[in-house]
Write an enzyme that holds these catalytic residues in place. Structure first.
Site, PDB file in Angstrom:
ATOM      1  N   HIS A 471       0.832  -1.211   0.000  1.00 24.52           N
ATOM      2  CA  HIS A 471       0.000   0.000   0.000  1.00 24.52           C
ATOM      3  C   HIS A 471       0.864   1.259   0.000  1.00 24.52           C
ATOM      4  O   HIS A 471       0.683   2.148  -0.838  1.00 24.52           O
ATOM      5  CB  HIS A 471      -0.913  -0.014   1.230  1.00 24.52           C
ATOM      6  CG  HIS A 471      -1.779   1.205   1.353  1.00 24.52           C
ATOM      7  ND1 HIS A 471      -3.094   1.239   0.937  1.00 24.52           N
ATOM      8  CD2 HIS A 471      -1.520   2.454   1.835  1.00 24.52           C
ATOM      9  CE1 HIS A 471      -3.601   2.438   1.155  1.00 24.52           C
ATOM     10  NE2 HIS A 471      -2.660   3.200   1.701  1.00 24.52           N
ATOM     11  N   GLU A 472       1.784   1.334   0.936  1.00 25.29           N
ATOM     12  CA  GLU A 472       2.592   2.551   1.044  1.00 25.29           C
ATOM     13  C   GLU A 472       3.499   2.743  -0.163  1.00 25.29           C
ATOM     14  O   GLU A 472       3.771   3.875  -0.570  1.00 25.29           O
ATOM     15  CB  GLU A 472       3.408   2.537   2.346  1.00 25.29           C
ATOM     16  CG  GLU A 472       2.567   2.597   3.607  1.00 25.29           C
ATOM     17  CD  GLU A 472       1.622   3.794   3.646  1.00 25.29           C
ATOM     18  OE1 GLU A 472       1.982   4.862   3.099  1.00 25.29           O
ATOM     19  OE2 GLU A 472       0.518   3.657   4.206  1.00 25.29           O
ATOM     20  N   HIS A 475       1.762   4.704  -2.747  1.00 20.91           N
ATOM     21  CA  HIS A 475       1.928   6.155  -2.583  1.00 20.91           C
ATOM     22  C   HIS A 475       3.283   6.598  -3.117  1.00 20.91           C
ATOM     23  O   HIS A 475       3.406   7.637  -3.775  1.00 20.91           O
ATOM     24  CB  HIS A 475       1.841   6.532  -1.103  1.00 20.91           C
ATOM     25  CG  HIS A 475       0.465   6.512  -0.528  1.00 20.91           C
ATOM     26  ND1 HIS A 475      -0.591   7.212  -1.072  1.00 20.91           N
ATOM     27  CD2 HIS A 475      -0.028   5.890   0.586  1.00 20.91           C
ATOM     28  CE1 HIS A 475      -1.669   7.029  -0.329  1.00 20.91           C
ATOM     29  NE2 HIS A 475      -1.361   6.229   0.671  1.00 20.91           N
ATOM     30  N   HIS A 478       3.304   6.911  -6.771  1.00 18.62           N
ATOM     31  CA  HIS A 478       2.573   8.114  -7.183  1.00 18.62           C
ATOM     32  C   HIS A 478       3.520   9.315  -7.185  1.00 18.62           C
ATOM     33  O   HIS A 478       3.458  10.183  -8.077  1.00 18.62           O
ATOM     34  CB  HIS A 478       1.396   8.341  -6.236  1.00 18.62           C
ATOM     35  CG  HIS A 478       0.288   9.149  -6.814  1.00 18.62           C
ATOM     36  ND1 HIS A 478      -0.877   9.416  -6.113  1.00 18.62           N
ATOM     37  CD2 HIS A 478       0.138   9.778  -8.000  1.00 18.62           C
ATOM     38  CE1 HIS A 478      -1.678  10.160  -6.860  1.00 18.62           C
ATOM     39  NE2 HIS A 478      -1.086  10.397  -8.007  1.00 18.62           N
TER      40      HIS A 478
END
Length: 684
Positions: A471-472, A475, A478
């Site tokens: 998940h991280e 980020h 991104h």
């Protein structure tokens, strides 16, 4: 101070901050100098020609504040990940000053007049799409920051912003202190029955590091249901852990209940001053949701089926409890029992238990052969560790990321282990934001809170730890893939209810067969996780969806209720625990066995972070995520082709395009909720 490592741009690769040279004494002078410098830059803009241009106003505004950005990016990462009494004092001092500094810019009438003049003439300026969006977004930001208020209104707004900044800092520091103080210290190893050998050793090492040699210490993570509850066989120890978790910051001596009420009241007053019915209406106006009614319609649609699912699960867990040999006089299912008995049911029904997975989930292998490998398969990038570059803590690792053509893309820093100086949870920060205007490449950080094993022992993860890693890193991607001209739009600078979308999509890779087979290998034998175990694990994942959805919705609606208060007066004299109880009851989520994922006093996302009236965004983004995962899996093109389209049309664009238009550009249509309902078991 004439010598300060922040006063000049870093000479290190990618402008990585020179952490080895930075001391606490450097922060305040750099903040003070940075604010003075930016205000001088703003003065130069407003003293320019009476007929403003995009270049002499908007572009120069984007260039301003370089020193302030450098120090703020470093300091606030340190304040969250490796705090000290010194950084706490600095944060308490500087936060209100930074709020006042922001107000000095956005409430500058001459600067707003130039922005307004450009906006009125926007069709005559020959701007390209990114320039036009930048001008429009700046105007929105000025208006929402109070640029149209009269003088008295602006004075009060400045006071409110300073008070809110100070209160948010107070909440965050109280929360870390309360979480550390709530650590459960045990006298005997027998009390840890059910916990694996690695977990027992880690608890002993944790106790030693906290000044309790010969004991065992279970430190809390920043959410209600502690992961260790799934393993502890001693029901009374589970009760102690859950009681400590739920009681943080509340009760007679709890400070954060009072701070939370004060913050909510200040936000309500500010919203009213700016012309909004409540803070929630103010918060969602510039999100993709746009209106409170849209958020409430979605959340309201999810509550009844989620509760029904959870009640069915509770019945199954109760049956499992009653069919054991337990002689406990309290035969009712309690909140501290749920995770333990869920694991028992999973183990019996699916032959999967958390401890049996750990030997296949070693941190370094999951990181390199899972997280990085998945990004290589989807996007063509490669990652290489840079031992020559120094992070801000000895445990921080630095990696260089290369694009598909071998060109340098940016730096990724991984800070994976929990420590008393780090706040709970997991998050991504940017130390350097990508910008073609500033000729800057991204430097991003992932912070997690994995329990650190004793020296010499491997870090074996839970399945939830693996999910958080993926998940991280979503980020991080991104930020790393950002390819925009202006820093305003860089990386994760998108609406709050959109920012979780790319990171949630990245979770899909953790269970993809070709990815899982590459990283899930036994720490001792190197054997891959058996195919049958993989299948059973997938089935076990679906069990407990009712619990997970209710736990999340409890927090989302608690956040929403705090910020739907119509005026500060409505919160006068409110007791945080009473308010919370009533909010959950009205939402239909008052299940004693499933507390909200965050209670008010440790809900850092909304009271010391940026998610106020925005915690709904996780499930709002999950609508996009589930739809996108379905697209990735439809077989219409290769994973690599799909990854390239996702990167090109969405990840690289940051906030430079409308988020939902970016979604439609690769998906071919607007998002649909159906895939989410199926995923969460709510379709019926």
């Amino acid at each position: 101070m004439t010598s300060n490592p922040f006063f000049e741009p870093s000479a290190l690769a990618y402008r990585l901050p020179p952490f080895a040279e930075i001391g606490e004494e450097h922060y305040l002078p750099a903040f003070e100098c940075g604010m003075v410098e930016q205000l001088a830059e703003i003065a130069a803009i407003t003293s320019g020609a009476d007929d403003p241009t995009f270049a002499d106003t908007v572009v120069e505004l984007e260039r301003s504040g370089d020193l302030l950005t450098r120090v703020a990016n470093v300091f606030f990462n340190i304040a969250a990940s490796d705090s000290s009494a010194g950084t706490d004092a600095i944060e308490a001092e500087i936060s209100p000053k930074l709020a006042a500094h922001r107000d000095a810019i956005y409430l500058d009438p001459a600067l707003f007049a130039r922005i307004e003049s450009l906006y009125r003439r926007r069709d005559e300026l020959g701007l390209d799409a990114e320039e036009l969006r930048l001008l429009e977004q700046y105007r929105i930001r000025f208006v929402r920051a109070g640029a149209r208020l009269d003088a008295a209104g602006q004075v009060r707004l400045r006071e409110l912003n300073a008070e809110l900044a100070a209160a948010a800092t107070e909440f965050g520091q109280n929360n870390l202190a309360a979480t550390n103080a709530a650590t459960v210290v045990l006298d005997t190893a027998g009390e840890l029955a059910g916990l694996g050998p690695v977990g027992v050793a880690a608890a002993a090492e944790n106790a030693r590091s906290l000044g309790h040699p010969g004991a065992w210490a279970l430190s809390l993570q920043n959410f209600s249901n502690q992961s260790v509850l799934a393993e502890l066989a001693d029901r009374d120890v589970r009760r102690r852990v859950m009681t400590a978790s739920l009681g943080r910051g509340l009760g007679q001596d709890g400070r954060n209940g009072h701070v939370a009420v004060r913050i909510a009241a200040l936000r309500a007053e500010r919203a009213a001053l700016l012309g909004y019915s409540d803070h929630a209406a103010y918060a969602v106006q510039d999100q993709t949701a746009k209106t409170p009614e849209a958020v409430e319609e979605m959340l309201g649609r999810l509550v009844p089926p989620a509760v029904a699912n959870a009640e069915r699960e509770a019945g199954e867990l109760m049956t499992a409890m009653l069919t054991t040999d337990s002689q406990d006089s309290d035969a009712d299912l309690r909140s501290w029992d749920w995770q333990f008995w869920s694991e028992k049911v999973r183990a019996e029904r699916f032959s999967v238990d958390a401890e049996s997975l750990r030997p296949y989930l070693e941190l370094d292998r999951v990181l390199r052969d899972g997280v990085f490998f998945a990004a290589e398969q989807a996007y063509g990038i490669t990652v290489r560790e840079r031992d020559d570059l120094v992070g801000y803590h000895p445990e921080v690792r630095v990696f260089e990321v290369f694009d598909v053509d071998g060109s340098a893309l940016g730096l990724f820093l991984g800070d994976f282990f929990a420590r008393p100086s780090k706040r709970g949870g997991a998050w991504m920060n940017e130390l350097v934001s990508q910008s073609r205007l500033l000729e800057a490449q991204p430097v991003v950080v992932n912070n997690l809170n994995i329990v650190k094993p004793p020296a010499g022992e491997p870090a074996l993860l839970t399945w939830d730890n693996v999910r958080t890693l993926f998940h991280e890193f979503g980020h991080a991607l991104h930020g790393l893939f950002s390819d925009v001209r202006y820093p305003f739009f860089s990386g994760t600078e998108v609406p709050r209810d959109f920012v979780e979308f790319p990171s949630q999509v990245n979770e899909m890779w953790m269970a993809r067969p070709e990815i899982l087979a590459n990283y899930a290998k036994h720490i001792d034998t190197g054997e891959p996780m058996p195919a049958a175990l993989v299948e059973r694990m997938a089935a076990a994942e679906r069990f407990g969806e009712g619990f997970r959805t209710v736990e999340y919705l409890g927090a989302a609606l608690l956040d929403w209720t705090w910020h739907r208060a119509p005026a500060a007066e409505a919160l006068a004299g409110v007791d945080a625990e009473t308010f919370e109880e009533e909010a959950l009851r009205k939402a239909g989520l008052a299940m004693e066995t499933i507390p909200p994922r965050y209670r008010t006093a440790y809900f850092a996302h909304i009271f010391s972070g940026g998610y106020a009236a925005g915690y709904y965004s996780y499930i709002w983004s999950e609508v996009l995520d589930a739809d996108t995962v379905e697209w990735f899996n439809d077989g219409a093109a290769s994973t690599r082709a799909k990854g390239e389209a996702f990167r090109r049309e969405l990840l690289s664009r940051g906030g430079s395009v409308d988020p939902l238009e970016a979604f439609a550009s690769f998906r071919g249509r607007a998002p649909e909720i159906g895939p989410l309902l199926v995923r969460r078991g709510l379709a019926d």
